[in-house]
Scaffold this active site. Structure first.
Site, mmCIF file in Angstrom:
data_model
loop_
_atom_site.group_PDB
_atom_site.id
_atom_site.type_symbol
_atom_site.label_atom_id
_atom_site.label_comp_id
_atom_site.label_asym_id
_atom_site.label_seq_id
_atom_site.Cartn_x
_atom_site.Cartn_y
_atom_site.Cartn_z
ATOM 1 N N LYS A 1 15.687 32.842 -16.729
ATOM 2 C CA LYS A 1 14.328 33.259 -16.413
ATOM 3 C C LYS A 1 13.963 34.402 -17.345
ATOM 4 C CE LYS A 1 11.413 34.390 -12.410
ATOM 5 N NZ LYS A 1 11.408 34.577 -10.931
ATOM 6 N N ASP B 1 7.946 33.563 0.138
ATOM 7 C CA ASP B 1 7.385 32.476 -0.674
ATOM 8 C C ASP B 1 8.207 31.203 -0.469
ATOM 9 O OD1 ASP B 1 5.541 31.307 -2.365
ATOM 10 O OD2 ASP B 1 6.577 31.903 -4.207
ATOM 11 N N ASN C 1 10.859 26.058 -4.015
ATOM 12 C CA ASN C 1 11.838 27.140 -4.117
ATOM 13 C C ASN C 1 13.118 26.861 -3.344
ATOM 14 O OD1 ASN C 1 10.154 28.601 -5.768
ATOM 15 N ND2 ASN C 1 9.238 29.773 -4.095
ATOM 16 N N LYS D 1 8.888 27.554 0.191
ATOM 17 C CA LYS D 1 8.181 26.294 -0.026
ATOM 18 C C LYS D 1 9.169 25.324 -0.659
ATOM 19 C CE LYS D 1 6.332 28.051 -4.426
ATOM 20 N NZ LYS D 1 5.101 28.317 -5.209
#
Length: 230
Positions: free
Chosen positions: A50, A144, A149, A146
């Site tokens: 990342k 977050d 992820n 979902k």
């Protein structure tokens, strides 16, 4: 600010740079950078890197989120969280190098299968709950959650990723005398009286109020503006 980033992204094992990795392909792009599949030149291991642009992180006031994400990955070392292998930086970018999980994510699986069987649903929900529990145990809220992820390893087991919006769930002290026990039993009230004298307080979470997350998946409590915890 720059000094804190330097300390934050010091290598955990040895001095390492982006030149130690062979880029293979890009698997995702975001507001602050990209995620790329790479090969570690010294070992041949395939990893997910990342890469985040420092100037964008500072300009958009996202430094705290990056620090929180790295902190969770370092502290929550367990089979349910994607493994952080290295963190480092150069003049322009911050890097988080993690396990590459060949199973993809739950959203891709849902799109491919359209409908999961009851047995499959039980399996993925159960593993996701166990994964979320490990985040709560290190005092963080993901915020977050979902299908995108929730990653799957080569054996099909769940691993959580993307902690960029996570929040440290701070502890505050509340006096036992301030706790409303009107609806509780007499025995508990007696116990409360003893604890009030001996301890004088109890531990509980500070509430968070920020409205964050992906619109289709935000919990109702986050929209309620009354504060929420994990």
């Amino acid at each position: 600010m720059a000094a804190s980033l330097t300390i934050l992204f010091a290598s955990r094992r040895k001095k390492i740079t982006v030149r130690d990795f062979e880029p293979l392909s890009i698997i995702g792009r975001g507001a602050f950078g990209e995620v790329r599949i790479c090969r570690v030149k010294s070992t041949g291991d395939v990893v997910a890197m990342k890469k985040m642009k420092k100037s964008e992180m500072v300009f958009k006031n996202q430094v705290a989120h990056v620090k929180a994400e790295r902190e969770v990955l370092v502290r929550a070392k367990n089979p349910w969280i994607v493994d952080l292998k290295y963190s480092f930086q150069d003049e322009k970018y911050l890097y988080l190098v993690m396990d590459f999980l060949p199973g993809g994510d739950l959203m891709t699986l849902l799109m491919r299968k359209d409908v999961l069987s009851e047995e499959e649903s039980r399996f993925y929900i159960a593993e996701t709950i166990l994964a979320i529990e490990t985040v709560h145990k290190v005092n963080y809220i993901h915020r977050d959650l979902k299908p995108d992820n929730i990653l799957l390893d080569k054996h099909g087991h769940v691993k959580l990723t993307d902690f960029g919006l996570c929040k440290h769930a701070q502890i505050r002290s509340t006096r036992m005398a301030d706790v409303n026990t009107s609806a509780l039993s007499t025995n508990f009230n007696q116990l409360k009286s003893v604890l009030d004298k001996k301890l004088g307080y109890r531990r509980c979470r500070k509430l968070a109020y920020s409205t964050v997350g992906t619109p289709d998946y935000i919990a109702p409590e986050v929209f309620g503006q009354a504060g929420y915890d994990e």
